[in-house]
Design an enzyme around this catalytic site. Sequence first.
Site, PDB file in Angstrom:
ATOM      1  NE  ARG A  35      -4.095  -1.935   1.887  1.00 33.87           N
ATOM      2  CZ  ARG A  35      -3.941  -3.104   2.474  1.00 33.87           C
ATOM      3  NH1 ARG A  35      -2.895  -3.312   3.249  1.00 33.87           N
ATOM      4  NH2 ARG A  35      -4.817  -4.053   2.291  1.00 33.87           N
ATOM      5  CD  GLU A  76      -2.894  16.384 -16.663  1.00 32.51           C
ATOM      6  OE1 GLU A  76      -1.966  15.662 -16.255  1.00 32.51           O
ATOM      7  OE2 GLU A  76      -3.203  16.488 -17.840  1.00 32.51           O
ATOM      8  NE  ARG A  94       1.533  17.012 -13.801  1.00 35.78           N
ATOM      9  CZ  ARG A  94       2.057  16.255 -12.838  1.00 35.78           C
ATOM     10  NH1 ARG A  94       1.540  16.271 -11.627  1.00 35.78           N
ATOM     11  NH2 ARG A  94       3.095  15.482 -13.078  1.00 35.78           N
ATOM     12  CG  ASN A 152      -0.347  17.099 -21.809  1.00 35.07           C
ATOM     13  OD1 ASN A 152       0.593  16.441 -21.364  1.00 35.07           O
ATOM     14  ND2 ASN A 152      -1.549  17.110 -21.265  1.00 35.07           N
TER      15      ASN A 152
END
Length: 363
Positions: free
Chosen positions: A125, A241, A246, A250
């Site tokens: 975890r 994002e 953010r 891209n």
Amino acid sequence: MTKPIQTVRVELGPRSYNIEIGIGNLAEVGPLLTDLGPVSHAVVVTDTNVERPHAVAVAESLAGEDLAVDLVAMEPGEPTKSIDMAMSLWEGLVELGADRKTVIVAVGGGVVGDLAGFVAATFARGVRFLQVPTSLLAQVDSSVGGKVGINLPQAKNMVGAFLQPVGVLVDAATLATLPEREYRSGLAEVVKYGVILDAVLFDQLEANAAGLLARQDDLLIDVIAQCCRLKADIVRRDEHETTGLRAVLNYGHTFGHAVETLSGYGELLHGEAVAMGMVCATRLAERLGRIGPDVTRRQRDLLAVLGLPIELPPLDPDQVFQAMQRDKKSQHGRLHFVLPDRLGHVALVSDLAPADVRAVLGE
Ligand SMILES: NC(=O)c1ccc[n+]([C@@H]2O[C@H](COP(=O)([O-])OP(=O)(O)OC[C@H]3O[C@@H](n4cnc5c(N)ncnc54)[C@H](O)[C@@H]3O)[C@@H](O)[C@H]2O)c1
Ligand SMILES: [Zn+2]
């Protein structure tokens, strides 16, 4: 002589961390990790291209700190970012007696960082992980910001998590062994930062192209630190994002991913496709009247000087267009583009006429 070193802080409240950028500083990984909190066991994850000398140097530095240290080296290359390799790492960690106090130390390019980070996010975890990026792309981009993950056979980066590292250590001297084509591919992302966020950086890249190609130490440290600072600032303001901010990272990637996919697996390096994608993006911005031809020209010339491709391969514009619509980042087939309105500034532009997009592919 004191060696140059720069520290960039990624400010994320309790998940804040430092990026330490230097030359020949791999031996500092051990002390850096033990300074970050109690640790008894470290597992260095790398690939066989990076193992010697870099990952071994990191493992030795860690061993000098009185830790149990293991090293796992995977096959290099994008196919390693798979569920099968994640499984083999999970099982390997069990065999090595790893527990929640184990720290995973990723030494390599973006493939190693993304996979090792994904395993760190999921094993027991979640265990801590430290990034030691060794490709230029990883040093300026993938090691910062906490996106970790693996590919599905039909879609890249489709399964993953957000897990910030506890720290990032960049040794720009590791770039000395990076193949030229990989190095230049990383420079495409550096140019990207200039175009989207920082006109002064763009000017500096234009003025120092020869020094960049020669991998000059001081210049590398300075440029890597600036890129990390720019990315850190974006990540700080839009960690997961969600606000759209953010997404400016891209830039060039919508066109680039489509070209990357259609060119056939492994034909183009990521940065090469991004370079072509950025050329298409400026053409589109120019066509829409958002920028003048000077921005398109300066970006194209800089990419060309840095040895990056600026012409699209011979692909059918309709196929490129369809591939863009299938992209994970398109929303229900509607295309969004990050387009410049001047050097150093971009905006998200939605719902463009397909004819405009197709037109710049055919140019
Ligand atoms: N997590 C993110 O935010 C993020 C951002 C951008 C890209 N990525 C991912 O990063 C990956 C691409 O990263 P990459 O370009 O670093 O690819 P990579 O990890 O495959 O490294 C490129 C090649 O260079 C070799 N290499 C790396 N460092 C070296 C060194 N110092 N000396 C010699 N060889 C070295 C590697 O073995 C590999 O063959 C992709 O999977 C992409 O999806 C992630
Ligand atoms: Zn990229």
